[in-house]
Design a protein around this motif. Structure first.
Motif, mmCIF file in Angstrom:
data_model
loop_
_atom_site.group_PDB
_atom_site.id
_atom_site.type_symbol
_atom_site.label_atom_id
_atom_site.label_comp_id
_atom_site.label_asym_id
_atom_site.label_seq_id
_atom_site.Cartn_x
_atom_site.Cartn_y
_atom_site.Cartn_z
ATOM 1 N N UNK A 152 7.097 2.407 63.175
ATOM 2 C CA UNK A 152 6.766 3.482 64.521
ATOM 3 C C UNK A 152 6.137 4.682 63.964
ATOM 4 N N UNK A 153 5.482 5.144 64.965
ATOM 5 C CA UNK A 153 4.742 6.433 64.856
ATOM 6 C C UNK A 153 5.643 7.541 65.619
ATOM 7 N N UNK A 154 6.424 7.146 66.327
ATOM 8 C CA UNK A 154 7.347 8.300 67.064
ATOM 9 C C UNK A 154 8.197 9.039 66.211
ATOM 10 N N UNK A 155 8.483 10.331 66.451
ATOM 11 C CA UNK A 155 9.498 11.038 65.623
ATOM 12 C C UNK A 155 10.102 12.194 66.183
ATOM 13 N N UNK A 156 10.905 12.881 65.619
ATOM 14 C CA UNK A 156 11.448 14.208 66.124
ATOM 15 C C UNK A 156 10.932 15.355 65.146
ATOM 16 N N UNK A 157 10.398 16.142 65.493
ATOM 17 C CA UNK A 157 10.290 17.309 64.404
ATOM 18 C C UNK A 157 11.263 18.446 64.776
ATOM 19 N N UNK A 158 11.707 18.984 63.766
ATOM 20 C CA UNK A 158 12.804 19.818 63.824
ATOM 21 C C UNK A 158 12.307 21.154 62.964
ATOM 22 N N UNK A 159 12.223 22.258 63.469
ATOM 23 C CA UNK A 159 11.894 23.412 62.717
ATOM 24 C C UNK A 159 13.195 24.187 62.495
ATOM 25 N N UNK A 160 13.464 24.751 61.306
ATOM 26 C CA UNK A 160 14.842 25.506 60.881
ATOM 27 C C UNK A 160 14.331 26.969 60.858
ATOM 28 N N UNK A 161 15.307 27.652 60.719
ATOM 29 C CA UNK A 161 15.395 29.328 60.784
ATOM 30 C C UNK A 161 14.234 29.737 59.506
ATOM 31 N N UNK A 162 14.389 29.000 58.370
ATOM 32 C CA UNK A 162 13.589 29.520 57.073
ATOM 33 C C UNK A 162 12.142 29.115 57.208
ATOM 34 N N UNK A 163 11.736 28.502 58.465
ATOM 35 C CA UNK A 163 10.365 28.263 58.535
ATOM 36 C C UNK A 163 10.064 26.497 58.373
ATOM 37 N N UNK A 164 10.772 25.862 57.372
ATOM 38 C CA UNK A 164 10.724 24.513 57.024
ATOM 39 C C UNK A 164 10.644 23.821 58.409
#
Length: 181
Positions: A148-160
């Motif tokens: 698959x090409x579907x994903x979930x992007x998660x941004x953390x407080x440290x910018x990662x």
């Protein structure tokens, strides 16, 4: 010996076939649990394993009949393939307590982040050239299954940023959003 509470915990985990981490975090605090299986990866590795098994006697020069050494070589050729097969044909994502937890196959490769460290979460579509497996991209770390090409992007407080490939991205996004304190 071990303290009685640890011994009791191990006994309960064995009887109910539960991971000790689940006992510690509390099974009732599990808000999301999904295992993705890539049958394509499974088929590829089965074919590779079968090929290695067929070629092993020729590699030792023992073309005729079965000998102990050719059986051992077959086993040595197929065992790593079987371990890789199991490891990279499943990706499990869970939300337990205050943790986002994900791992490939064996729980040996488990990663976890505190939900309180998450700033944003959104559904994204990966480019096909990102490939599958674990990838370090210029903008994020990607864990992606083959299909698959579907994903979930998660941004953390440290910018990662982290991308978890998912066959149910909308459900995962909602589970993370509802679990963020």
């Amino acid at each position: 010996g071990e303290p009685a509470s640890l011994e009791t915990g191990k006994s309960l985990a064995a009887v109910f076939e539960v991971n000790l981490t689940d006992l510690y975090l509390g099974k009732d605090s599990e808000r999301y649990n999904h295992i993705q299986v890539s049958y394509i990866v499974f088929i590829i590795f089965v074919l590779v394993g079968a090929g290695l098994t067929a070629v092993a006697p020729f590699a030792t020069g023992q073309r005729g009949g079965h000998t102990e050494s050719s059986g051992l070589i077959r086993m040595l050729a197929v065992t790593p393939v079987a371990l890789i097969l199991y490891t990279f044909s499943t990706l499990r994502v869970r939300i337990v307590g205050d943790q986002l937890i994900w791992n490939w196959g064996f729980s040996l490769f488990t990663h976890r982040r505190e939900l309180s460290r998450i700033v944003t979460v959104r559904r994204v579509r990966n480019r096909w050239l990102y490939g599958w497996g674990i990838r370090v991209l210029p903008h994020c770390l990607l864990y992606n299954m083959l299909w698959g090409l579907d994903a979930v992007e998660i941004e953390f407080r440290d910018g990662r940023r982290l991308r978890l490939g998912s066959d149910e991205p909308d459900r995962l996004v909602e589970a993370i959003k509802s679990a963020i304190p």
